[in-house]
Scaffold this motif. Structure first.
Motif, PDB file in Angstrom:
ATOM      1  N   MET A   1       0.539  -1.075  -0.028  1.00  0.00           N
ATOM      2  CA  MET A   1       0.352   0.158  -0.309  1.00  0.00           C
ATOM      3  C   MET A   1       0.992   1.137  -0.128  1.00  0.00           C
ATOM      4  N   LYS A   2       2.089   0.806   0.691  1.00  0.00           N
ATOM      5  CA  LYS A   2       3.096   2.342   0.856  1.00  0.00           C
ATOM      6  C   LYS A   2       3.903   2.275  -1.068  1.00  0.00           C
ATOM      7  N   VAL A   3       3.953   1.526  -1.179  1.00  0.00           N
ATOM      8  CA  VAL A   3       4.440   1.691  -2.274  1.00  0.00           C
ATOM      9  C   VAL A   3       3.939   2.281  -3.459  1.00  0.00           C
ATOM     10  N   PHE A   4       2.551   1.422  -3.455  1.00  0.00           N
ATOM     11  CA  PHE A   4       1.122   2.309  -4.357  1.00  0.00           C
ATOM     12  C   PHE A   4       0.758   3.803  -3.837  1.00  0.00           C
ATOM     13  N   LYS A   5       0.498   3.814  -2.432  1.00  0.00           N
ATOM     14  CA  LYS A   5       0.273   5.695  -2.378  1.00  0.00           C
ATOM     15  C   LYS A   5       1.358   5.978  -3.004  1.00  0.00           C
ATOM     16  N   GLY A   6       3.018   5.725  -2.942  1.00  0.00           N
ATOM     17  CA  GLY A   6       3.973   6.569  -3.035  1.00  0.00           C
ATOM     18  C   GLY A   6       3.002   6.427  -4.689  1.00  0.00           C
ATOM     19  N   ARG A   7       3.827   5.693  -5.800  1.00  0.00           N
ATOM     20  CA  ARG A   7       3.309   5.414  -6.883  1.00  0.00           C
ATOM     21  C   ARG A   7       2.256   6.251  -7.754  1.00  0.00           C
ATOM     22  N   LEU A   8       1.166   7.109  -6.372  1.00  0.00           N
ATOM     23  CA  LEU A   8      -0.004   7.346  -6.993  1.00  0.00           C
ATOM     24  C   LEU A   8       0.083   9.038  -6.843  1.00  0.00           C
ATOM     25  N   ASP A   9       1.193   9.356  -5.552  1.00  0.00           N
ATOM     26  CA  ASP A   9       1.962  10.413  -5.282  1.00  0.00           C
ATOM     27  C   ASP A   9       2.144  10.797  -6.593  1.00  0.00           C
ATOM     28  N   SER A  10       3.604   9.820  -6.632  1.00  0.00           N
ATOM     29  CA  SER A  10       4.051  10.806  -8.286  1.00  0.00           C
ATOM     30  C   SER A  10       3.217  10.940  -9.337  1.00  0.00           C
ATOM     31  N   ALA A  11       2.411   9.653  -9.603  1.00  0.00           N
ATOM     32  CA  ALA A  11       1.157  10.496 -10.941  1.00  0.00           C
ATOM     33  C   ALA A  11       0.737  11.606 -10.669  1.00  0.00           C
ATOM     34  N   GLU A  12       0.168  12.025  -9.701  1.00  0.00           N
ATOM     35  CA  GLU A  12      -0.290  13.211  -9.264  1.00  0.00           C
ATOM     36  C   GLU A  12       0.166  13.995  -9.326  1.00  0.00           C
ATOM     37  N   SER A  13       1.328  14.269  -9.292  1.00  0.00           N
ATOM     38  CA  SER A  13       2.541  15.508  -9.076  1.00  0.00           C
ATOM     39  C   SER A  13       2.895  15.153 -10.865  1.00  0.00           C
ATOM     40  N   HIS A  14       2.563  13.826 -12.410  1.00  0.00           N
ATOM     41  CA  HIS A  14       3.224  14.624 -12.725  1.00  0.00           C
ATOM     42  C   HIS A  14       2.455  14.930 -13.706  1.00  0.00           C
ATOM     43  N   LYS A  15       0.606  14.630 -13.582  1.00  0.00           N
ATOM     44  CA  LYS A  15      -0.042  14.923 -13.856  1.00  0.00           C
ATOM     45  C   LYS A  15      -0.443  16.774 -13.593  1.00  0.00           C
ATOM     46  N   ALA A  16       0.064  16.902 -12.715  1.00  0.00           N
ATOM     47  CA  ALA A  16       0.125  17.876 -12.117  1.00  0.00           C
ATOM     48  C   ALA A  16       0.877  19.466 -12.746  1.00  0.00           C
ATOM     49  N   SER A  17       1.374  18.480 -12.937  1.00  0.00           N
ATOM     50  CA  SER A  17       3.134  19.083 -13.743  1.00  0.00           C
ATOM     51  C   SER A  17       2.784  19.658 -15.272  1.00  0.00           C
ATOM     52  N   MET A  18       2.552  18.677 -15.888  1.00  0.00           N
ATOM     53  CA  MET A  18       1.971  17.981 -17.376  1.00  0.00           C
ATOM     54  C   MET A  18       0.580  19.512 -17.739  1.00  0.00           C
ATOM     55  N   GLU A  19      -0.366  18.969 -17.218  1.00  0.00           N
ATOM     56  CA  GLU A  19      -0.814  20.469 -16.755  1.00  0.00           C
ATOM     57  C   GLU A  19      -0.672  21.766 -17.071  1.00  0.00           C
ATOM     58  N   SER A  20       0.067  22.088 -16.204  1.00  0.00           N
ATOM     59  CA  SER A  20       1.039  23.321 -16.078  1.00  0.00           C
ATOM     60  C   SER A  20       1.797  23.365 -17.733  1.00  0.00           C
ATOM     61  N   ALA A  21       2.257  22.211 -17.833  1.00  0.00           N
ATOM     62  CA  ALA A  21       3.292  22.865 -19.113  1.00  0.00           C
ATOM     63  C   ALA A  21       2.000  23.273 -20.418  1.00  0.00           C
ATOM     64  N   LEU A  22       1.041  21.747 -20.165  1.00  0.00           N
ATOM     65  CA  LEU A  22      -0.271  22.492 -21.590  1.00  0.00           C
ATOM     66  C   LEU A  22      -0.827  23.914 -21.464  1.00  0.00           C
ATOM     67  N   GLU A  23      -0.937  24.370 -20.177  1.00  0.00           N
ATOM     68  CA  GLU A  23      -1.568  25.881 -20.158  1.00  0.00           C
ATOM     69  C   GLU A  23      -0.326  26.811 -20.390  1.00  0.00           C
ATOM     70  N   ASP A  24       1.134  26.145 -20.324  1.00  0.00           N
ATOM     71  CA  ASP A  24       1.829  27.272 -20.491  1.00  0.00           C
ATOM     72  C   ASP A  24       1.861  27.555 -22.487  1.00  0.00           C
ATOM     73  N   ALA A  25       1.702  26.468 -23.006  1.00  0.00           N
ATOM     74  CA  ALA A  25       1.821  26.035 -24.051  1.00  0.00           C
ATOM     75  C   ALA A  25       1.185  26.754 -24.451  1.00  0.00           C
ATOM     76  N   ARG A  26      -0.295  26.400 -24.366  1.00  0.00           N
ATOM     77  CA  ARG A  26      -1.293  27.186 -24.326  1.00  0.00           C
ATOM     78  C   ARG A  26      -1.716  28.642 -24.391  1.00  0.00           C
ATOM     79  N   ALA A  27      -0.719  29.209 -23.830  1.00  0.00           N
ATOM     80  CA  ALA A  27      -1.224  30.624 -23.363  1.00  0.00           C
ATOM     81  C   ALA A  27      -0.022  31.261 -24.664  1.00  0.00           C
ATOM     82  N   THR A  28       1.236  30.074 -24.909  1.00  0.00           N
ATOM     83  CA  THR A  28       2.592  31.049 -25.747  1.00  0.00           C
ATOM     84  C   THR A  28       1.918  30.336 -27.297  1.00  0.00           C
ATOM     85  N   ALA A  29       1.033  29.393 -27.606  1.00  0.00           N
ATOM     86  CA  ALA A  29       0.095  29.239 -29.057  1.00  0.00           C
ATOM     87  C   ALA A  29      -0.661  30.540 -29.140  1.00  0.00           C
ATOM     88  N   ALA A  30      -1.712  31.816 -28.024  1.00  0.00           N
ATOM     89  CA  ALA A  30      -2.673  32.050 -27.566  1.00  0.00           C
ATOM     90  C   ALA A  30      -1.844  33.645 -28.451  1.00  0.00           C
TER      91      ALA A  30
END
Length: 103
Positions: free
Chosen positions: A17-46
């Motif tokens: 459970m600790k391993v899976f929780k760590g992976r989940l936290d990592s995945a959520e962090s990566h998702k947030a990072s990717m969403e931020s990068a997507l927003e930056d890319a959209r702003a740059t494109a605009a």
């Protein structure tokens, strides 16, 4: 013996459970990072689209100016007798670049 086996299974599941929780936290962090990068890319494109639109507007204005200048007689600086040869090469004195009758 059975109790020890159940305790070991519980311990193993807790670790899993600790391993899976760590992976989940990592995945959520990566998702947030990717969403931020997507927003930056959209702003740059605009911003790029805005620059392209502004450039296209400036090009249209320039083309309109060129069309107006081509529709009116050009002012050049050659002597009247040779003005009709090539207005872009005129260098002497300003005159209206139109054909002049020879005397």
């Amino acid at each position: 013996m059975r109790v020890e086996w159940l305790e070991q299974q519980l311990k193993d599941k807790d670790e899993m459970m600790k391993v899976f929780k760590g992976r989940l936290d990592s995945a959520e962090s990566h998702k947030a990072s990717m969403e931020s990068a997507l927003e930056d890319a959209r702003a740059t494109a605009a911003r790029a689209e805005d620059r392209v639109s502004a450039s296209a507007g400036e090009i249209r204005k320039g083309n309109q100016i060129i069309e107006r200048l081509q529709a009116t007689p050009a002012l050049c600086t050659l002597r009247p007798a040779s003005c009709t040869l090539h207005p872009a090469l005129c260098v002497m004195r300003p005159v209206l670049c139109v054909p002049y009758p020879k005397p």
